[in-house]
Design a protein around this motif. Sequence first.
Motif, PDB file in Angstrom:
ATOM      1  N   SER A  89       0.764  -0.866  -0.101  1.00  0.00           N
ATOM      2  CA  SER A  89       0.479   0.628  -0.006  1.00  0.00           C
ATOM      3  C   SER A  89       1.215   1.068  -0.485  1.00  0.00           C
ATOM      4  O   SER A  89       1.330   1.262   0.584  1.00  0.00           O
ATOM      5  CB  SER A  89      -0.701   0.543   1.304  1.00  0.00           C
ATOM      6  N   HIS A  90       0.731   1.654  -1.458  1.00  0.00           N
ATOM      7  CA  HIS A  90       1.551   3.200  -0.841  1.00  0.00           C
ATOM      8  C   HIS A  90       1.095   4.404  -0.500  1.00  0.00           C
ATOM      9  O   HIS A  90       0.619   4.442   0.382  1.00  0.00           O
ATOM     10  CB  HIS A  90       1.452   3.575  -2.158  1.00  0.00           C
ATOM     11  N   LYS A  96       1.274   3.535  -6.856  1.00  0.00           N
ATOM     12  CA  LYS A  96       1.809   1.950  -6.861  1.00  0.00           C
ATOM     13  C   LYS A  96       3.763   2.176  -7.453  1.00  0.00           C
ATOM     14  O   LYS A  96       4.279   0.376  -6.891  1.00  0.00           O
ATOM     15  CB  LYS A  96       1.115   0.888  -7.599  1.00  0.00           C
ATOM     16  N   ASP A  97       4.020   2.665  -7.992  1.00  0.00           N
ATOM     17  CA  ASP A  97       5.147   2.714  -8.668  1.00  0.00           C
ATOM     18  C   ASP A  97       6.578   3.620  -8.538  1.00  0.00           C
ATOM     19  O   ASP A  97       7.315   3.751  -9.068  1.00  0.00           O
ATOM     20  CB  ASP A  97       4.907   3.055 -10.756  1.00  0.00           C
ATOM     21  N   LYS A  98       6.287   3.646  -7.133  1.00  0.00           N
ATOM     22  CA  LYS A  98       7.744   4.590  -6.109  1.00  0.00           C
ATOM     23  C   LYS A  98       8.118   4.242  -5.202  1.00  0.00           C
ATOM     24  O   LYS A  98       8.740   5.118  -4.367  1.00  0.00           O
ATOM     25  CB  LYS A  98       7.138   6.225  -6.114  1.00  0.00           C
ATOM     26  N   TYR A  99       8.374   2.926  -5.292  1.00  0.00           N
ATOM     27  CA  TYR A  99       8.459   2.251  -4.539  1.00  0.00           C
ATOM     28  C   TYR A  99       9.532   0.802  -4.766  1.00  0.00           C
ATOM     29  O   TYR A  99       9.536  -0.101  -4.079  1.00  0.00           O
ATOM     30  CB  TYR A  99       7.620   1.394  -2.991  1.00  0.00           C
ATOM     31  N   ILE A 114       2.575  -7.585  -5.449  1.00  0.00           N
ATOM     32  CA  ILE A 114       0.731  -6.977  -5.769  1.00  0.00           C
ATOM     33  C   ILE A 114       0.916  -5.235  -5.030  1.00  0.00           C
ATOM     34  O   ILE A 114       0.387  -5.518  -3.539  1.00  0.00           O
ATOM     35  CB  ILE A 114       0.030  -7.657  -5.122  1.00  0.00           C
ATOM     36  N   ALA A 115       0.988  -4.409  -6.285  1.00  0.00           N
ATOM     37  CA  ALA A 115       0.931  -2.783  -6.147  1.00  0.00           C
ATOM     38  C   ALA A 115      -0.144  -1.728  -5.774  1.00  0.00           C
ATOM     39  O   ALA A 115      -0.259  -1.686  -6.682  1.00  0.00           O
ATOM     40  CB  ALA A 115       2.266  -2.551  -5.923  1.00  0.00           C
ATOM     41  N   PRO A 116      -1.651  -1.927  -5.485  1.00  0.00           N
ATOM     42  CA  PRO A 116      -2.626  -0.989  -6.206  1.00  0.00           C
ATOM     43  C   PRO A 116      -2.129   0.415  -6.186  1.00  0.00           C
ATOM     44  O   PRO A 116      -1.764   1.283  -5.152  1.00  0.00           O
ATOM     45  CB  PRO A 116      -3.891  -1.344  -5.752  1.00  0.00           C
ATOM     46  N   ASN A 117      -3.233   0.933  -7.216  1.00  0.00           N
ATOM     47  CA  ASN A 117      -3.310   2.643  -6.900  1.00  0.00           C
ATOM     48  C   ASN A 117      -4.429   2.376  -6.347  1.00  0.00           C
ATOM     49  O   ASN A 117      -5.182   2.252  -6.355  1.00  0.00           O
ATOM     50  CB  ASN A 117      -3.558   3.097  -8.265  1.00  0.00           C
ATOM     51  N   CYS A 286       8.575   6.625  -2.193  1.00  0.00           N
ATOM     52  CA  CYS A 286       7.121   7.996  -2.345  1.00  0.00           C
ATOM     53  C   CYS A 286       7.645   8.705  -2.934  1.00  0.00           C
ATOM     54  O   CYS A 286       6.822   9.433  -4.178  1.00  0.00           O
ATOM     55  CB  CYS A 286       7.513   8.079  -1.011  1.00  0.00           C
ATOM     56  N   ARG A 287       8.498   9.567  -2.968  1.00  0.00           N
ATOM     57  CA  ARG A 287       8.574  11.120  -3.408  1.00  0.00           C
ATOM     58  C   ARG A 287      10.403  11.015  -4.338  1.00  0.00           C
ATOM     59  O   ARG A 287      11.325  11.470  -3.885  1.00  0.00           O
ATOM     60  CB  ARG A 287       9.060  11.435  -2.761  1.00  0.00           C
ATOM     61  N   PRO A 288      10.407  10.282  -5.718  1.00  0.00           N
ATOM     62  CA  PRO A 288      11.787  10.085  -5.958  1.00  0.00           C
ATOM     63  C   PRO A 288      12.042  11.260  -6.665  1.00  0.00           C
ATOM     64  O   PRO A 288      13.621  11.694  -6.984  1.00  0.00           O
ATOM     65  CB  PRO A 288      11.373   9.095  -7.118  1.00  0.00           C
TER      66      PRO A 288
END
Length: 342
Positions: A89-90, A96-99, A114-117, A286-288
């Motif tokens: 969970s973001h 979902k794509d920042k970890y 499995i990572a949802p938005n 989280c905040r690239p």
Amino acid sequence: MKNKTMHKTLLALLLTTAITGCSDPELPLAKPLNAEASQMAQIPFLQQGEFAVVTHRDLVVPESQNQRELELSVFYPKQGQNHPLIFFSHGNWSSKDKYDNVINYWVSHGYVVIAPNHLDCCSQVTGIVNSLRYGNFGLIENRVKDFSYLIDHYSELEQLLPALKGKGDINHIALAGHSFGAFTAQQFGGAGTLNTDDKSYHFYSDPRVKAIVALSPPGPMFDEITAQSWQKLSTPTFNTTGTWDLDKYFFTDWQMHKMAFDSAQPSNNYVLVTQGADHYLGNLICRPEREAAPQKDALMMLNATSTAFLAAYLKQDEQAKTFLQNGRLKDLTAGFSTVEYR
């Protein structure tokens, strides 16, 4: 009552905006990682694992009668079958794509992720709009619904993505998340959320979930996450934070992120504390886009210890469990990182 919640949410957002000129809290001194190679070699899971990582970022679960459409990223090892499953969970306004720096590490050691938005994903604008639409409690509840649906319908994910079939073991599940998402994960282990409309705590514990990984979980936040939220948290949980994990809005003391550890049931409960680690490990999760130096040593500690925890509770690795419980990390890293256990 929904309008009342929406107005309170809007007020909170406006107040947050109004204080953006306040100065950042003063950061405490933090010692760097200064350990001999021979000491570091004694830390389990310190290196990337042996499995190649396969990533699919464009999986869409269609809307159904009981569930909104879900956008997923799916990560799994190229080799092998029946790997434990991690649902991730973001953080609020993230995605979902920042970890990848954490998720890929777990997958390399033999896990499917499995990572949802969620509804509050992807931008400040979207997050605020959906906060006004659903309220804080609604966003929290919808996050839980996302994962409950995915666990219930995991076989349908395998049909949507045939390459996933047989990769994950639905009988060995962990919930993981960062920040707001860390609290989402904790809810599956017994953490409660206060509904300000009915004045009662709501619980979503799921016995299918065997372990929780909570990266920088919040302390009390808004009206829905309170000091009492973690008193029934009993599923084995690995929390993380750092001595720079603070901000000028909500958490001016980094130890507020330890509240879940301090107040949960003393049942296989852990917390990793790392010197100089902030909420985003600089710009590594989280905040690239942050203009901050990457905290690579802190990420290394988080990856190694969280992987040890997952191995202990999803793969019954007793050596990993012993390492987490015996306090050796503090000595091996000369105090840079410690794992507390209760």
